[in-house]
Design an enzyme around this catalytic site. Structure first.
Site, short mmCIF file in Angstrom:
data_model
loop_
_atom_site.label_atom_id
_atom_site.label_comp_id
_atom_site.label_asym_id
_atom_site.label_seq_id
_atom_site.Cartn_x
_atom_site.Cartn_y
_atom_site.Cartn_z
N GLU A 1 21.12 0.76 10.74
CA GLU A 1 21.64 0.61 9.37
C GLU A 1 22.04 1.97 8.79
OE1 GLU A 1 21.79 -2.70 8.62
OE2 GLU A 1 22.92 -2.12 6.85
C1 LIG Z 1 17.24 -1.89 18.07
C2 LIG Z 1 18.58 -1.69 17.43
C3 LIG Z 1 19.11 -2.68 16.64
C4 LIG Z 1 20.40 -2.53 16.09
N1 LIG Z 1 20.96 -3.57 15.36
C5 LIG Z 1 22.28 -3.51 15.06
C6 LIG Z 1 22.98 -4.67 14.55
O1 LIG Z 1 22.39 -5.74 14.32
N2 LIG Z 1 24.31 -4.57 14.33
C7 LIG Z 1 25.02 -3.42 14.58
O2 LIG Z 1 26.21 -3.40 14.38
N3 LIG Z 1 24.38 -2.30 15.04
C8 LIG Z 1 23.04 -2.33 15.29
N4 LIG Z 1 22.41 -1.21 15.80
C9 LIG Z 1 23.15 0.03 15.98
C10 LIG Z 1 22.74 1.12 15.01
O3 LIG Z 1 23.12 0.80 13.69
C11 LIG Z 1 23.34 2.45 15.52
O4 LIG Z 1 22.63 2.78 16.71
C12 LIG Z 1 23.27 3.56 14.50
O5 LIG Z 1 24.14 3.29 13.43
C13 LIG Z 1 23.64 4.93 15.10
O6 LIG Z 1 24.80 4.88 15.87
P1 LIG Z 1 24.80 5.50 17.35
O7 LIG Z 1 23.63 4.93 18.06
O8 LIG Z 1 26.12 5.28 17.96
O9 LIG Z 1 24.55 7.04 17.15
P2 LIG Z 1 25.66 8.19 16.89
O10 LIG Z 1 26.60 7.73 15.84
O11 LIG Z 1 26.23 8.61 18.19
O12 LIG Z 1 24.77 9.36 16.28
C14 LIG Z 1 23.99 10.24 17.10
C15 LIG Z 1 23.35 11.31 16.22
O13 LIG Z 1 24.37 12.12 15.63
C16 LIG Z 1 24.26 12.15 14.23
N5 LIG Z 1 25.61 12.16 13.63
C17 LIG Z 1 26.65 11.36 13.93
N6 LIG Z 1 27.72 11.67 13.14
C18 LIG Z 1 27.32 12.65 12.32
C19 LIG Z 1 27.93 13.38 11.26
N7 LIG Z 1 29.18 13.12 10.86
N8 LIG Z 1 27.20 14.34 10.64
C20 LIG Z 1 25.94 14.58 10.98
N9 LIG Z 1 25.30 13.92 11.97
C21 LIG Z 1 25.98 12.98 12.63
C22 LIG Z 1 23.49 10.88 13.83
O14 LIG Z 1 22.77 11.01 12.64
C23 LIG Z 1 22.54 10.72 15.04
O15 LIG Z 1 21.40 11.48 14.84
C24 LIG Z 1 21.11 -1.34 16.31
C25 LIG Z 1 20.54 -0.32 17.08
C26 LIG Z 1 19.32 -0.49 17.66
C27 LIG Z 1 18.78 0.60 18.56
#
Ligand SMILES: Cc1cc2nc3c(=O)[nH]c(=O)nc-3n(C[C@H](O)[C@H](O)[C@H](O)COP(=O)(O)OP(=O)(O)OC[C@H]3O[C@@H](n4cnc5c(N)ncnc54)[C@H](O)[C@@H]3O)c2cc1C
Length: 596
Positions: A442
């Site tokens: 989220e």
């Molecule tokens: C168990 C679980 C349930 C989930 N449920 C859902 C769901 O129901 N529906 C859905 O759509 N998604 C869901 N998600 C996905 C979740 O919302 C994402 O994993 C989350 O938003 C982060 O995206 P990412 O994993 O691609 O990380 P990334 O976007 O790759 O981020 C990696 C790191 O980089 C940092 N970062 C990225 N961009 C920036 C920036 N511009 N400035 C500073 N820091 C930055 C982030 O804070 C993070 O620490 C779920 C994930 C999990 C693990």
């Protein structure tokens, strides 16, 4: 392990005595139609029974069993289908839903309390009603009348559940680069094609149908976040008469093995020309999602409090029973081999820190819920806009601060158990594993901090912040003569001043150097959160002090003493946070990539 018991006394105290929610409801005619204090109380009582009696007993075994994937089908742990049926029978998915389509129309100030109990007792399960309620919100706010009539009644009833499909393998935080496509058909529907990952409860065996809200791009969509649209894509197509038709062309490709919330299915969802319908306007999908996100993000913050409350309940019981060493001032229970560990100052520090976060956090989530109710239901434009501004400002704080401190509290609870906290049997290690995801999904907490500092503070020159500062300032002003509050008003005012000062200095510095926002943001959010909780503890003192004299239960006196601990030992962290922020971005940005 202590069995989780819904903390109804505390919940009622915050809702009725600290915030006088019934007075708020009476001031909002659309809310007053649906709720009165007796109904609200009966809802809390019933929610407490489901949390403590139905969901908590399933929590550990379900974590061990997990969900199972077999050829696209997902089966849930033992007892989940029956528990889900309990949710359906009570109409709990529709608690805050629009009465026009079968929802109960209850205010968020009440729904937030229900959410805390459900999430505390069984977070993996609790995600199912939470996501359905979120999908309903987006649909109710942005869907056409036809879509609402067709889908909302069954979703509120719970016979159909909801799932949110945003994330793709290469796109999480940056949704502007998603690849899922939606091609228009002649009949007004769309064919949706793409792969979504990490979709919570994207597939399961608890409901007859699953309604997916999916972010996708239209063929002529502009690049980036302004080219994203929202679609409703059901697992089973729905016939004109409302009966279920053929299976849509979407499937769950697999489910993830993960650290916590193992009893929830985290699905890879493959959409292969699946039939869907546009929700809201083309290319305005992200904005539509934001309606839902303000609610969901508070809901995730509440998951943090829920887990911390469950951890506190166990840790408190353990600290009263576990005998180790003698109190520094001499034996307290001479007839026993050692004293209970609650005599030790450091164990008290741990329990009080947990209480400070949990009880202050519960008050804070209720405070934010109040603003959500005002933003949604106030009839006066000015009051509604004030509510909207406060919600915009406070939502990232509620999401990130309450989940960061939720993990802290669960780790502290585990520590109270010593080695036993690391062992499966006591439940503390599961709480730590389960709550960890709340900091990530989220919108990762780092992104929440950027949203607060960048969009909600710097971008509007601190205008929203001033509204918050006025609210706290008015409380301080109005209570100058309150004897019980005297020790707290000055440190609260000093903390607010510190926050205001840092707000101003970051706004100024960011005009010269854009890195200042990101460099300040996480510490700024913590400083904000600690100050907001100080305000909450002051309000708790205001409500508890008149009732503390002659309080033999220890309820009100306990609140006053915990407030003192919060101001003495927790709030001073704001000083070091402010100092760190003032040092600016140089030490973060100086290193070259190689030097890392
Ligand atoms: C168990 C679980 C349930 C989930 N449920 C859902 C769901 O129901 N529906 C859905 O759509 N998604 C869901 N998600 C996905 C979740 O919302 C994402 O994993 C989350 O938003 C982060 O995206 P990412 O994993 O691609 O990380 P990334 O976007 O790759 O981020 C990696 C790191 O980089 C940092 N970062 C990225 N961009 C920036 C920036 N511009 N400035 C500073 N820091 C930055 C982030 O804070 C993070 O620490 C779920 C994930 C999990 C693990």
């Amino acid at each position: 392990m202590a069995d989780y018991q819904a903390p109804l006394r505390d919940i009622r105290f915050v809702m009725n005595e600290v915030f006088d929610a019934p007075a708020l409801w009476a001031s909002l005619p659309k809310v007053a139609e649906n709720v009165d204090p007796e109904t609200a109380d009966a809802i809390l009582e019933e929610a407490g029974k489901i949390a403590g009696g139905v969901l908590a007993p399933l929590n550990r075994e379900a974590d061990e069993q997990g969900c199972k994937w077999n050829d696209g089908e997902v089966s849930t742990p033992e007892g989940f289908k029956e528990a889900y049926q309990t949710i359906v029978e009570g109409g709990w998915n529709g608690l805050g839903g629009n009465p026009e389509f079968g929802g109960m129309g209850m205010p968020k100030t009440l729904v937030a309390q229900f959410e805390e109990m459900i999430q505390a007792s069984n977070m993996a399960f609790g995600l199912a009603p939470m996501l359905t309620a979120g999908a309903c919100l987006a649909l109710d706010a942005h869907g056409s009348q036809e879509l609402k009539e067709k889908y909302l009644p069954n979703m509120y009833a719970g016979t159909w559940s909801g799932a949110m499909n945003l994330t793709e393998p290469h796109a999480g935080t940056d949704l502007g680069i998603i690849r899922t496509k939606a091609e228009p058909n002649d009949d007004g529907s769309y064919n949706v094609t793409g792969t979504k990952i990490f979709i919570t409860w994207g597939e399961h065996d608890m409901a007859e149908n699953i309604i997916h809200l999916v972010l996708a791009k239209l063929p002529d969509a502009p690049k980036g976040p302004k080219g994203i649209s929202l679609f409703l894509v059901p697992k089973f197509l729905v016939n004109e008469d409302g009966s279920l038709g053929e299976r849509n062309t979407l499937a769950c490709g697999s489910i993830e093995k993960k650290m916590g919330i193992k009893a929830s299915a985290t699905c890879v969802m493959n959409f292969d020309g699946a039939k869907g319908w546009l929700v809201g306007e083309p290319n305005k999908g992200l904005a539509a999602m934001f309606t839902m996100m303000n609610y969901e993000r508070l809901g995730v913050g509440i998951q943090g409090i829920g887990a911390a409350e469950a951890s506190l309940q166990s840790a408190r019981e353990y600290a009263l029973e576990r005998l180790q060493s003698r109190a520094p001032t001499g034996a307290q229970e001479k007839e026993k081999a050692a004293d209970p560990i609650i005599v030790h100052p450091d164990v008290r520090r741990m329990l009080l820190t947990m209480k400070g976060y949990v009880e202050g956090g519960r008050a804070f989530s209720t405070y934010v819920a109040q603003w959500l109710d005002i933003a949604k239901y106030a009839e006066d434009d000015e009051r509604r806009q004030h509510g909207e501004a406060m919600v915009a400002l406070l939502t990232p704080v509620a999401k990130a601060f309450l989940t960061d401190r939720g993990l802290d509290a669960c780790v502290i609870g585990q520590q109270v158990f010593g080695g036993h906290g690391f062992i499966r049997e006591w439940g503390q290690e599961q709480l730590v594993r389960d709550v960890r995801i709340t900091q990530i999904y989220e919108g990762a907490n780092g992104i929440q901090a950027l949203d607060l500092m960048g969009r909600k503070v710097v971008a509007n020159g601190g205008r929203f912040f001033e509204l918050f500062a006025e609210d706290v300032g008015a409380f301080i002003e109005a209570n100058q003569n309150d004897v019980a509050l005297r020790p707290y008003l000055e440190p609260l005012a000093a903390s607010l001043e510190r926050l205001a000062d840092v707000t101003e200095s970051v706004i100024k510095a960011s005009a010269e150097n854009p890195n200042e926002v990101g460099a300040a943001s996480v510490d700024y959010l913590d400083l904000f959160g600690l100050t907001a909780l100080a305000y909450m503890w002051a309000r708790i003192v205001k409500a508890a002090a008149p009732k503390a004299e002659g309080d033999t239960s220890g309820f009100y006196t306990g609140k006053l003493k915990t407030a003192r601990f919060y101001f003495d030992r927790m709030l001073p962290k704001t000083v070091s946070l402010a100092e760190g922020i003032r040092s600016g971005s140089a030490s973060m940005m100086d290193l070259t990539a190689e030097e890392f």
